[in-house]
Design an enzyme around this catalytic site. Structure first.
Site, PDB file in Angstrom:
ATOM      1  N   GLY A  22       0.888  -1.004   0.029  1.00  0.00           N
ATOM      2  CA  GLY A  22      -0.191   0.236   0.037  1.00  0.00           C
ATOM      3  C   GLY A  22       0.800   1.279  -0.256  1.00  0.00           C
ATOM      4  O   GLY A  22       0.385   2.699  -0.116  1.00  0.00           O
ATOM      5  N   ARG A  75     -14.198 -13.908 -10.388  1.00  0.00           N
ATOM      6  CA  ARG A  75     -14.023 -13.207 -10.890  1.00  0.00           C
ATOM      7  C   ARG A  75     -15.313 -11.725 -11.029  1.00  0.00           C
ATOM      8  O   ARG A  75     -15.627 -10.760  -9.843  1.00  0.00           O
ATOM      9  CB  ARG A  75     -13.501 -12.839 -12.351  1.00  0.00           C
ATOM     10  CG  ARG A  75     -12.116 -11.755 -12.129  1.00  0.00           C
ATOM     11  CD  ARG A  75     -11.675 -11.639 -13.334  1.00  0.00           C
ATOM     12  NE  ARG A  75     -10.877 -12.610 -13.586  1.00  0.00           N
ATOM     13  CZ  ARG A  75      -9.679 -13.324 -12.875  1.00  0.00           C
ATOM     14  NH1 ARG A  75      -9.390 -12.203 -12.235  1.00  0.00           N
ATOM     15  NH2 ARG A  75      -8.656 -13.697 -12.974  1.00  0.00           N
ATOM     16  N   MET A 100      -3.956  -6.777  -7.524  1.00  0.00           N
ATOM     17  CA  MET A 100      -3.187  -8.351  -7.337  1.00  0.00           C
ATOM     18  C   MET A 100      -4.009  -9.001  -8.662  1.00  0.00           C
ATOM     19  O   MET A 100      -3.959  -9.648  -7.627  1.00  0.00           O
ATOM     20  CB  MET A 100      -2.115  -8.768  -7.140  1.00  0.00           C
ATOM     21  CG  MET A 100      -1.034  -7.504  -6.858  1.00  0.00           C
ATOM     22  SD  MET A 100       0.221  -7.174  -7.699  1.00  0.00           S
ATOM     23  CE  MET A 100       1.159  -8.795  -8.469  1.00  0.00           C
ATOM     24  N   HIS A 119       2.360   1.123 -12.622  1.00  0.00           N
ATOM     25  CA  HIS A 119       2.913  -0.110 -13.141  1.00  0.00           C
ATOM     26  C   HIS A 119       4.264   0.288 -13.291  1.00  0.00           C
ATOM     27  O   HIS A 119       4.272   1.621 -13.906  1.00  0.00           O
ATOM     28  CB  HIS A 119       2.409  -0.339 -14.771  1.00  0.00           C
ATOM     29  CG  HIS A 119       3.167  -2.039 -15.035  1.00  0.00           C
ATOM     30  ND1 HIS A 119       2.907  -3.244 -14.889  1.00  0.00           N
ATOM     31  CD2 HIS A 119       4.403  -2.510 -15.812  1.00  0.00           C
ATOM     32  CE1 HIS A 119       3.818  -3.851 -15.584  1.00  0.00           C
ATOM     33  NE2 HIS A 119       4.308  -3.359 -16.044  1.00  0.00           N
ATOM     34  N   ASP A 151      -7.696  -0.935 -19.795  1.00  0.00           N
ATOM     35  CA  ASP A 151      -8.904  -1.713 -20.682  1.00  0.00           C
ATOM     36  C   ASP A 151      -9.001  -3.197 -19.881  1.00  0.00           C
ATOM     37  O   ASP A 151      -8.601  -3.263 -19.500  1.00  0.00           O
ATOM     38  CB  ASP A 151      -8.649  -1.297 -21.835  1.00  0.00           C
ATOM     39  CG  ASP A 151      -7.431  -1.879 -22.454  1.00  0.00           C
ATOM     40  OD1 ASP A 151      -7.147  -2.262 -21.303  1.00  0.00           O
ATOM     41  OD2 ASP A 151      -6.910  -1.153 -23.257  1.00  0.00           O
TER      42      ASP A 151
HETATM   43  C1  GRF Z   1       3.748  -0.859  -7.298  1.00  0.00           C
HETATM   44  O1  GRF Z   1       4.787  -1.464  -7.306  1.00  0.00           O
HETATM   45  C2  GRF Z   1       3.102  -1.217  -8.590  1.00  0.00           C
HETATM   46  O2  GRF Z   1       3.338  -0.506  -9.541  1.00  0.00           O
HETATM   47  C3  GRF Z   1       2.522  -2.371  -8.795  1.00  0.00           C
HETATM   48  O3  GRF Z   1       2.724  -2.714  -7.407  1.00  0.00           O
HETATM   49  C4  GRF Z   1       3.078  -2.163  -6.093  1.00  0.00           C
HETATM   50  C5  GRF Z   1       2.288  -2.274  -5.599  1.00  0.00           C
HETATM   51  O4  GRF Z   1       3.178  -1.387  -4.342  1.00  0.00           O
HETATM   52  N1  GRF Z   1       1.154  -2.484  -9.596  1.00  0.00           N
HETATM   53  P1  GRF Z   1       2.269  -0.797  -3.336  1.00  0.00           P
HETATM   54  O5  GRF Z   1       1.136  -1.612  -2.299  1.00  0.00           O
HETATM   55  O6  GRF Z   1       1.414   0.499  -3.372  1.00  0.00           O
HETATM   56  O7  GRF Z   1       3.413  -0.426  -1.906  1.00  0.00           O
END
Ligand code: GRF
Length: 238
Positions: A22, A75, A100, A119, A151
């Site tokens: 987070g 889902r 995730m 990302h 998307d």
């Molecule tokens: C980050 O590296 C983000 O780019 C990817 O997942 C990670 C999440 O990190 N999608 P956090 O939970 O915000 O510390």
């Protein structure tokens, strides 16, 4: 807009979805606290993982938060529950912050140009998991992070902004990931500010300032996202 949403404030209301640490969520929360995102508030933080440190952090900050465990659920059904909760909290903009879990097409369609993701690579390079390690293993000289609209394809939607960093000769995968993360924390706030400003529009894959000339290739249709600030809500009506 739902009746519940109409009862909420006229700020742009964020719904944060996370699964882990987070740190991006906390960076957004800190930007709001320090006035870097005026007119923006966090309406709810939702985790699909009960043990996510990010959801404990949300509770500590006194923010509305909820756990909707996704494991073992279909889902579309899980996503429908998440969407209903976001709606009940009057969420305007969904921010994936280390969420995730792939989203169902129905969820994506329910929030057109309203879901942001971050990302840790310069897309379209290194989509998917472990992007920082992928970049390090490929031995690129420059990498960074991307904030984009979501998307139906993985790590694919129109790019809102990117921040780049050089890969240093004495970097290892860990140091590189840490420096990318520092950029992520800046990038997410900048991207939210850009979207909330209402000054940008989606033209095909481009996300550009409204009123600018290009790109205007015939195949690029302008898709104007509906305004984030709902006039009905500002007037206090339903
Ligand atoms: C980050 O590296 C983000 O780019 C990817 O997942 C990670 C999440 O990190 N999608 P956090 O939970 O915000 O510390």
């Amino acid at each position: 807009m739902s009746v519940d949403a109409a009862a909420h404030s006229k700020n742009v209301r964020l719904g944060i979805l996370l699964s882990g640490r987070g740190s991006n969520f906390l960076a957004i929360a800190e930007s709001i606290r320090t006035g870097k995102l005026p007119g923006v508030e966090i309406a709810i933080v939702i985790s699909n993982v009960a043990e996510a440190p990010g959801i404990a952090a949300a509770a500590e900050l006194g923010l509305p938060n909820a756990v909707l465990v996704s494991k073992g659920r279909k889902r579309a059904e899980h996503d429908a529950d998440v969407a209903a909760l976001l709606d009940a909290h009057g969420v305007d903009l969904v921010c994936l912050a280390g969420y995730m879990r792939l989203l169902s097409p129905e969820f994506v369609a329910a929030f057109p140009h309203r879901i942001l993701n971050i990302h840790p690579s310069l897309l379209p390079a290194f989509p998917g998991l472990d992007a920082q390690q992928q970049a390090f293993a490929y031995a690129v000289k420059v990498t960074g992070c991307t904030v984009h609209f979501v998307d139906d394809e993985l790590d694919h939607g129109a790019i809102i902004l990117q921040r780049s960093i050089p890969v240093l000769d004495d970097d290892d995968a860990r140091s590189l990931a840490a420096r990318i993360l520092a950029e992520e924390h800046i990038a997410y706030t900048e991207a939210i500010a850009r979207v909330v400003s209402g000054e940008y529009e989606v033209r095909g894959r481009w996300y550009v300032k409204a009123g600018t000339k290009g790109p205007n290739h015939p195949s690029e249709q302008t898709a104007l996202a509906p305004p984030l600030r709902d006039p009905g809500r500002e007037q206090g009506s339903e």
